[in-house]
Scaffold this active site. Structure first.
Site, PDB file in Angstrom:
ATOM      1  N   GLU A 282     -10.786  -4.827   9.660  1.00  0.00           N
ATOM      2  CA  GLU A 282     -10.289  -3.709   8.867  1.00  0.00           C
ATOM      3  C   GLU A 282     -10.804  -3.900   7.431  1.00  0.00           C
ATOM      4  OE1 GLU A 282      -6.025  -3.898   8.714  1.00  0.00           O
ATOM      5  OE2 GLU A 282      -5.832  -1.726   8.678  1.00  0.00           O
TER       6      GLU A 282
ATOM      7  N   ASN B 136       0.809  -1.240   0.000  1.00  0.00           N
ATOM      8  CA  ASN B 136       0.000   0.000   0.000  1.00  0.00           C
ATOM      9  C   ASN B 136       0.832   1.275   0.000  1.00  0.00           C
ATOM     10  OD1 ASN B 136       0.745  -0.546   2.648  1.00  0.00           O
ATOM     11  ND2 ASN B 136      -1.153   0.211   3.526  1.00  0.00           N
TER      12      ASN B 136
ATOM     13  N   LYS C 192      12.533  -7.566   1.331  1.00  0.00           N
ATOM     14  CA  LYS C 192      11.588  -8.293   0.476  1.00  0.00           C
ATOM     15  C   LYS C 192      10.314  -7.470   0.337  1.00  0.00           C
ATOM     16  CE  LYS C 192       8.107 -10.832   0.886  1.00  0.00           C
ATOM     17  NZ  LYS C 192       7.330 -10.449  -0.309  1.00  0.00           N
ATOM     18  N   PRO C 193      10.076  -6.921  -0.837  1.00  0.00           N
ATOM     19  CA  PRO C 193       8.844  -6.146  -1.044  1.00  0.00           C
ATOM     20  C   PRO C 193       7.656  -7.066  -1.333  1.00  0.00           C
ATOM     21  CG  PRO C 193      10.146  -6.149  -3.055  1.00  0.00           C
ATOM     22  CD  PRO C 193      10.927  -6.953  -2.034  1.00  0.00           C
TER      23      PRO C 193
ATOM     24  N   GLU D 247       4.794  -3.622  12.393  1.00  0.00           N
ATOM     25  CA  GLU D 247       3.752  -2.619  12.141  1.00  0.00           C
ATOM     26  C   GLU D 247       2.603  -3.358  11.488  1.00  0.00           C
ATOM     27  OE1 GLU D 247       3.849   0.342  13.172  1.00  0.00           O
ATOM     28  OE2 GLU D 247       5.976   0.695  13.533  1.00  0.00           O
ATOM     29  N   LEU D 248       1.531  -3.609  12.264  1.00  0.00           N
ATOM     30  CA  LEU D 248       0.499  -4.545  11.783  1.00  0.00           C
ATOM     31  C   LEU D 248      -0.828  -3.839  11.521  1.00  0.00           C
ATOM     32  CD1 LEU D 248       1.564  -7.430  14.188  1.00  0.00           C
ATOM     33  CD2 LEU D 248       2.445  -6.865  11.924  1.00  0.00           C
TER      34      LEU D 248
ATOM     35  N   CYS E 250      -3.111   1.444   6.855  1.00  0.00           N
ATOM     36  CA  CYS E 250      -3.346   0.784   8.146  1.00  0.00           C
ATOM     37  C   CYS E 250      -3.821   1.786   9.187  1.00  0.00           C
ATOM     38  CB  CYS E 250      -2.101   0.047   8.606  1.00  0.00           C
ATOM     39  SG  CYS E 250      -0.642   1.063   8.544  1.00  0.00           S
TER      40      CYS E 250
END
Ligand code: ADP
Length: 485
Positions: free
Chosen positions: A386, A156, A179-180, A254-255, A288
């Site tokens: 979410e 995102n 790793k993207p 970061e979730l 997020c």
């Protein structure tokens, strides 16, 4: 706006070289606005990741031995190279991710700010001297880079999510294997191009793409790698944190979030609407920190709903992000559209009222209309999950205590927002909300100078600011004795 194919690298970057997967296998990458294939990326697994980690290990001693000023020099050169191509990089980002090109450019510029901030903050990695309880010994506290860092990032914010991690790692004296996300690899691979332009030594920055679980396992289990920094879903974060924990690695996570956005009856409603538009619909609702549950006091509920509807219809335009007037690009893929549609249908089945939007537009691409629903209730999916899409659901509340209780009634704790003009209420509510990021009368609060991190299931650690740098440092205590004083 056409794609500059010189920036479309379809290989991974390891030890300063561009490579294919050992197997020669590839993954396809698509443009979500058109469904067209953009190119391929190597489908790498554990062996390629292990080699990238070995390259980062080999590069580590020289990189950490540099002065902070020397590292900052490389980092600013990296940023200069990015800024030189920012227009083309924005088109590339929009082509693979979908967001409007102006937002893409803003994201890349913010990424640069993060790297430049950390380049300078690296000069302020202070230690301590502690008064000694022994007359003939002195106590020294110093900070050292944690070593080789592995990063796994989402689609995102395919540029800036990397920048916040890479900036902190490089400034601290760490080397990186990144790793993207498979949906947006090209905005990550450009860091290889830019690292070359900035003459960053080979092995300091490595980028692998491919089999996410295999790459994640290698990062968690390879003894050389000392820290994993992850941004993505809580599900994958817990998987990685568990595996990293078994191997005693540092983690930053970061979730997910489920951000409440509260409008009290004393709020400036126009300001609240402006904040709701920015917080809810930026990136088509795919952040997020996006407002997910909008709690509005009964006394201003109808007025707020009407103003929000008017603003949505006037300001939000769905389309290809490469077209100038677009504010709402496509969602990342068909599964993302299915999820929004499912939340809308669920809300309507449980008594919600559709005020605006609610459908997929006809034609190619994975689009969904900006949607407003009133009469939302706690039994709806949108209250607990979410949505990660352009659905604004309005819940009604009566008292401050009720609003706080509803806002905190979630396993998540990333971002929250509230609007009030009462100073006492501002502090009361701010202090009771169990969230790492609180916007008081503000809908967008991210900046490189402030910490960004979640409570509860939203994660561990911080990014940005001096706190973000600490996550890449080990604290060392040295006791210097035998001084014969
Ligand atoms: P999202 O729902 O935002 O796509 P994910 O957590 O699935 O979030 O993905 C975020 C990142 O995590 C991506 O780079 C993805 O490839 C990666 N990923 C997904 N599954 C795993 C896994 N099992 N191990 C390591 N990385 C993973």
């Amino acid at each position: 706006m056409s794609l500059n194919t010189a920036l479309l690298k379809q290989q991974v970057f390891v030890d300063g070289a561009w490579l294919d997967a050992d197997s020669g296998e590839t993954l396809d990458v698509h443009n979500p606005a058109t469904g067209e294939k953009i190119g391929t990326i190597p489908f790498c697994g554990r062996p390629e990741t292990a080699r990238a980690i070995a390259a980062a290990e080999a590069a580590l001693p020289a990189w950490r031995a540099l002065t902070a000023e020397a590292r900052a020099g490389y980092m600013h050169a990296l940023c200069d190279a990015i800024m030189e191509d920012i227009d083309d990089l924005a088109v590339l980002l929009t082509t693979e991710m979908g967001k409007p090109v102006a937002e893409a450019k803003g994201e890349i510029a913010l990424g640069v700010k993060y790297i430049r901030f950390f380049a300078e903050e690296g000069k302020r990695i202070y230690g301590d001297t502690i008064p000694s309880p022994w007359a003939d010994r002195r106590i020294l506290v110093t900070k050292e880079p944690v070593g080789v860092v592995g990063s796994i990032t989402p689609w995102n914010f395919p540029n800036s999510m990397i920048a916040r991690k890479l900036g902190a790692a490089l400034a601290a004296g760490c080397t990186m294997v990144m790793k993207p996300a498979e949906f947006t690899p090209y905005s990550a691979l450009i860091y290889g191009i830019m690292a070359e332009k900035a003459n960053i030594p080979a092995g300091v920055v490595n980028i692998v793409t491919g089999d996410a679980p295999a790459i994640g396992e290698e990062m968690c289990e390879n003894p050389v790698l000392r820290k994993i920094t992850f941004t993505g879903s809580t599900r994958v974060g817990k998987l990685l944190a568990g595996n990293a924990g078994r191997n005693m690695k540092k983690i930053s996570m970061e979730l997910g979030g489920n951000a409440p956005f509260i409008v009290f009856d004393d709020a400036d409603l126009d300001r609240a609407v402006e904040g709701a538009i920015a917080s809810k619909f930026r990136n088509s609702g795919q952040t997020c920190v996006c407002a997910n549950r909008l709690y509005v006091h009964a006394g201003v509920y109808d007025a707020f709903a009407e103003k929000l509807k008017t603003a949505m219809q006037a300001q939000l335009k769905v389309g290809n992000g490469l077209e100038g007037s677009t504010t709402q690009g496509p969602l990342i893929n068909a599964a993302a559209v299915d999820k929004v549609e499912d939340h809308v249908k669920d809300a309507l089945a449980k008594g919600g009222e559709l005020i605006s939007g609610g459908h997929r537009p006809d034609g190619a691409g994975t689009f969904f209309e900006p949607t407003l629903i009133t009469g939302a209730t706690p039994d709806m999916k949108v209250a607990h999950e979410e949505t990660f899409g352009p659905l604004a659901a309005l819940f009604k509340f009566e008292t401050e205590e009720e609003a706080i209780q509803l806002a905190n009634d979630t396993e998540y704790g990333l971002a929250t927002y509230f609007y009030t003009q009462d100073l006492g209420r501002s502090f009361r509510v701010m202090e009771k909300l169990q969230y790492g990021l609180v916007g008081v009368n503000e809908g967008v609060i991210t900046t490189e100078v402030a910490p960004f991190g979640g409570f509860k299931d939203s994660g561990i650690g911080n990014e940005g600011s001096k706190y973000g740098l600490d996550d890449y440092l080990n604290v060392k205590y040295s006791c210097i004795g035998g001084l014969g004083l």
